[in-house]
Design a protein around this motif. Structure first.
Motif, PDB file in Angstrom:
ATOM      1  N   LYS A 107       0.826  -1.205   0.000  1.00 38.37           N
ATOM      2  CA  LYS A 107       0.000   0.000   0.000  1.00 38.37           C
ATOM      3  C   LYS A 107       0.860   1.255   0.000  1.00 38.37           C
ATOM      4  CE  LYS A 107      -2.251   1.023   3.806  1.00 38.37           C
ATOM      5  NZ  LYS A 107      -3.115   0.921   5.008  1.00 38.37           N
ATOM      6  N   THR A 108       0.220   2.373  -0.236  1.00 35.26           N
ATOM      7  CA  THR A 108       0.876   3.676  -0.166  1.00 35.26           C
ATOM      8  C   THR A 108       0.228   4.460   0.964  1.00 35.26           C
ATOM      9  OG1 THR A 108       1.287   3.673  -2.547  1.00 35.26           O
ATOM     10  CG2 THR A 108       1.447   5.787  -1.421  1.00 35.26           C
ATOM     11  N   VAL A 109       1.041   5.045   1.843  1.00 34.76           N
ATOM     12  CA  VAL A 109       0.531   5.764   3.009  1.00 34.76           C
ATOM     13  C   VAL A 109       0.718   7.267   2.808  1.00 34.76           C
ATOM     14  CG1 VAL A 109       0.789   6.112   5.491  1.00 34.76           C
ATOM     15  CG2 VAL A 109       1.040   3.830   4.534  1.00 34.76           C
ATOM     16  N   ASP A 110      -0.352   8.020   2.997  1.00 37.84           N
ATOM     17  CA  ASP A 110      -0.269   9.475   2.934  1.00 37.84           C
ATOM     18  C   ASP A 110       0.365  10.005   4.217  1.00 37.84           C
ATOM     19  OD1 ASP A 110      -1.403   9.574   0.455  1.00 37.84           O
ATOM     20  OD2 ASP A 110      -3.366  10.262   1.120  1.00 37.84           O
ATOM     21  N   VAL A 111       1.257  10.979   4.078  1.00 35.77           N
ATOM     22  CA  VAL A 111       1.933  11.551   5.241  1.00 35.77           C
ATOM     23  C   VAL A 111       2.039  13.068   5.106  1.00 35.77           C
ATOM     24  CG1 VAL A 111       3.324   9.460   5.560  1.00 35.77           C
ATOM     25  CG2 VAL A 111       4.278  11.379   4.279  1.00 35.77           C
ATOM     26  N   LEU A 112       2.199  13.712   6.270  1.00 27.17           N
ATOM     27  CA  LEU A 112       2.578  15.110   6.328  1.00 27.17           C
ATOM     28  C   LEU A 112       3.932  15.199   7.004  1.00 27.17           C
ATOM     29  CD1 LEU A 112      -0.748  16.836   7.550  1.00 27.17           C
ATOM     30  CD2 LEU A 112      -0.001  16.385   5.196  1.00 27.17           C
ATOM     31  N   LEU A 113       4.752  16.128   6.583  1.00 31.76           N
ATOM     32  CA  LEU A 113       6.042  16.366   7.214  1.00 31.76           C
ATOM     33  C   LEU A 113       5.843  17.384   8.322  1.00 31.76           C
ATOM     34  CD1 LEU A 113       8.242  16.671   3.992  1.00 31.76           C
ATOM     35  CD2 LEU A 113       7.751  14.606   5.355  1.00 31.76           C
ATOM     36  N   GLU A 114       6.265  17.021   9.541  1.00 26.57           N
ATOM     37  CA  GLU A 114       6.081  17.916  10.680  1.00 26.57           C
ATOM     38  C   GLU A 114       7.354  18.737  10.890  1.00 26.57           C
ATOM     39  OE1 GLU A 114       4.924  17.952  15.438  1.00 26.57           O
ATOM     40  OE2 GLU A 114       5.321  16.042  14.439  1.00 26.57           O
ATOM     41  N   VAL A 115       7.190  20.049  10.858  1.00 21.42           N
ATOM     42  CA  VAL A 115       8.336  20.945  11.027  1.00 21.42           C
ATOM     43  C   VAL A 115       8.087  21.859  12.213  1.00 21.42           C
ATOM     44  CG1 VAL A 115       7.391  22.557   9.314  1.00 21.42           C
ATOM     45  CG2 VAL A 115       9.813  22.647   9.884  1.00 21.42           C
ATOM     46  N   ASN A 116       9.130  22.109  12.974  1.00 19.57           N
ATOM     47  CA  ASN A 116       9.032  22.966  14.159  1.00 19.57           C
ATOM     48  C   ASN A 116       9.547  24.358  13.813  1.00 19.57           C
ATOM     49  OD1 ASN A 116       9.018  24.163  16.666  1.00 19.57           O
ATOM     50  ND2 ASN A 116      10.334  22.668  17.652  1.00 19.57           N
ATOM     51  N   VAL A 117       8.624  25.300  13.662  1.00 19.04           N
ATOM     52  CA  VAL A 117       9.015  26.688  13.378  1.00 19.04           C
ATOM     53  C   VAL A 117       8.852  27.571  14.609  1.00 19.04           C
ATOM     54  CG1 VAL A 117       8.393  26.502  10.929  1.00 19.04           C
ATOM     55  CG2 VAL A 117       6.693  27.324  12.580  1.00 19.04           C
ATOM     56  N   SER A 118       8.421  26.973  15.723  1.00 18.62           N
ATOM     57  CA  SER A 118       8.113  27.766  16.912  1.00 18.62           C
ATOM     58  C   SER A 118       9.365  28.020  17.738  1.00 18.62           C
ATOM     59  CB  SER A 118       7.070  27.055  17.784  1.00 18.62           C
ATOM     60  OG  SER A 118       7.671  26.007  18.522  1.00 18.62           O
ATOM     61  N   ALA A 119       9.198  28.894  18.730  1.00 17.61           N
ATOM     62  CA  ALA A 119      10.283  29.191  19.656  1.00 17.61           C
ATOM     63  C   ALA A 119      10.238  28.261  20.866  1.00 17.61           C
ATOM     64  CB  ALA A 119      10.184  30.644  20.120  1.00 17.61           C
ATOM     65  N   ASP A 120       9.335  27.293  20.823  1.00 23.41           N
ATOM     66  CA  ASP A 120       9.124  26.382  21.942  1.00 23.41           C
ATOM     67  C   ASP A 120       9.943  25.110  21.725  1.00 23.41           C
ATOM     68  OD1 ASP A 120       8.223  24.709  23.910  1.00 23.41           O
ATOM     69  OD2 ASP A 120       6.101  25.173  23.630  1.00 23.41           O
ATOM     70  N   GLY A 121      10.975  24.932  22.533  1.00 25.79           N
ATOM     71  CA  GLY A 121      11.845  23.782  22.370  1.00 25.79           C
ATOM     72  C   GLY A 121      11.191  22.458  22.692  1.00 25.79           C
ATOM     73  N   THR A 122      10.017  22.482  23.338  1.00 30.35           N
ATOM     74  CA  THR A 122       9.343  21.235  23.695  1.00 30.35           C
ATOM     75  C   THR A 122       8.498  20.690  22.545  1.00 30.35           C
ATOM     76  OG1 THR A 122       7.361  22.344  24.575  1.00 30.35           O
ATOM     77  CG2 THR A 122       9.207  22.000  26.089  1.00 30.35           C
ATOM     78  N   LEU A 151       2.345  19.644   4.904  1.00 32.23           N
ATOM     79  CA  LEU A 151       3.056  19.926   6.139  1.00 32.23           C
ATOM     80  C   LEU A 151       2.111  19.986   7.330  1.00 32.23           C
ATOM     81  CD1 LEU A 151       5.412  22.871   5.041  1.00 32.23           C
ATOM     82  CD2 LEU A 151       5.787  20.402   4.811  1.00 32.23           C
ATOM     83  N   MET A 152       2.681  19.720   8.507  1.00 30.90           N
ATOM     84  CA  MET A 152       1.970  19.902   9.775  1.00 30.90           C
ATOM     85  C   MET A 152       2.881  20.645  10.736  1.00 30.90           C
ATOM     86  SD  MET A 152       1.613  18.628  13.189  1.00 30.90           S
ATOM     87  CE  MET A 152       1.315  16.931  13.702  1.00 30.90           C
ATOM     88  N   GLY A 153       2.284  21.497  11.563  1.00 30.90           N
ATOM     89  CA  GLY A 153       3.088  22.177  12.563  1.00 30.90           C
ATOM     90  C   GLY A 153       2.220  22.817  13.636  1.00 30.90           C
ATOM     91  N   MET A 154       2.885  23.266  14.701  1.00 28.27           N
ATOM     92  CA  MET A 154       2.217  23.922  15.823  1.00 28.27           C
ATOM     93  C   MET A 154       2.875  25.272  16.093  1.00 28.27           C
ATOM     94  SD  MET A 154       1.682  20.737  18.480  1.00 28.27           S
ATOM     95  CE  MET A 154       3.181  19.878  18.043  1.00 28.27           C
ATOM     96  N   ALA A 155       2.085  26.178  16.610  1.00 28.20           N
ATOM     97  CA  ALA A 155       2.619  27.486  16.977  1.00 28.20           C
ATOM     98  C   ALA A 155       3.179  27.444  18.393  1.00 28.20           C
ATOM     99  CB  ALA A 155       1.517  28.544  16.887  1.00 28.20           C
ATOM    100  N   THR A 156       3.975  28.435  18.713  1.00 29.03           N
ATOM    101  CA  THR A 156       4.491  28.585  20.066  1.00 29.03           C
ATOM    102  C   THR A 156       3.331  28.654  21.056  1.00 29.03           C
ATOM    103  OG1 THR A 156       6.379  29.821  19.201  1.00 29.03           O
ATOM    104  CG2 THR A 156       5.921  30.060  21.545  1.00 29.03           C
TER     105      THR A 156
END
Length: 223
Positions: A107-122, A151-156
């Motif tokens: 099968k082929t799996v759909d994915v998003l690349l998660e990148v950290n652009v926030s100032a939060d090191g956690t 892409l996927m990501g979270m804010a600070t």
């Protein structure tokens, strides 16, 4: 007691056309998910492989499951049979593991690349440097079992909405850069997952195509 259906309807009413609402159901019981399902929700997200594997067989087959937590490579095999999208690919090593396991299953799996652009090191996600190393010369032939959707990501984590907006704008700019560059020949690269219960309005304003909402639908998590 949380009125999941009423909460879901209220949240959904504020989501514009073209933006997918993902109900983040981690740590909530199957009964709560069933309430959301009965109210019309079909896209749910879990963050732990064991919890996903337990819930998926107990709920209707037409649910679209997403995985949004940190995924260890040794848990990939248990997740792939259930998911439509893995949102939290945070390393080239994990991307390779998902691809290899998917190929074994045919099968082929759909994915998003998660990148950290926030100032939060956690926060999880690839550092801008690791992200650039993976995407600058991305070759899909190296990962035949995956289809990178975006892409996927979270804010600070902050009350300063200016900072939150800055982070989401940075994510959108990265997304647009890749869509015009490394993924220009991939029309399926169309998903920007950002925004949660507290900041989804800003995320949508910044171009999010997918928001991940848990607390505003299910109430506080039951750990």
């Amino acid at each position: 007691m949380t009125d999941v259906a009423a909460n879901l309807n209220r949240v959904a009413a504020g989501i514009p056309e073209g933006v997918t609402l993902v109900a983040v159901s981690k740590f909530h019981p199957v009964e709560a998910l069933r309430c959301a399902y009965d109210a019309g929700q079909r896209v749910f997200a879990e963050s732990r492989a064991q919890e996903l594997a337990a819930k998926a067989p107990a709920l209707p087959d037409d649910i679209e499951w997403h995985f949004i937590g940190h995924l260890q490579t040794n848990k990939v095999r248990s997740v792939i049979p259930h998911v439509a999208l893995i949102q939290s690919v945070d390393s080239a090593r994990l991307l390779q593991a998902i691809s290899s396991e998917a190929v074994k299953l045919g099968k082929t799996v759909d994915v998003l690349l998660e990148v950290n652009v926030s100032a939060d090191g956690t926060k999880t996600g690839m550092s801008p440097e690791d992200f650039a190393a993976l995407t600058d010369e991305y070759d899909p032939k190296l990962y035949p079992g995956v289809r990178v959707r975006g892409l996927m990501g979270m804010a600070t984590f902050t009350d300063d909405r200016t900072v939150v907006r800055r982070d989401f704008e940075a994510l959108r700019q990265l997304f647009e850069k890749l869509r015009a560059g490394a993924f220009a020949s991939a029309p399926e690269f169309d998903t920007l997952s950002m925004g949660m219960s507290d900041d989804r309005d800003i995320a949508i304003d910044c171009g999010s195509t997918m928001v991940r909402v848990g607390t505003d639908i299910f109430g506080q998590r039951e750990y």
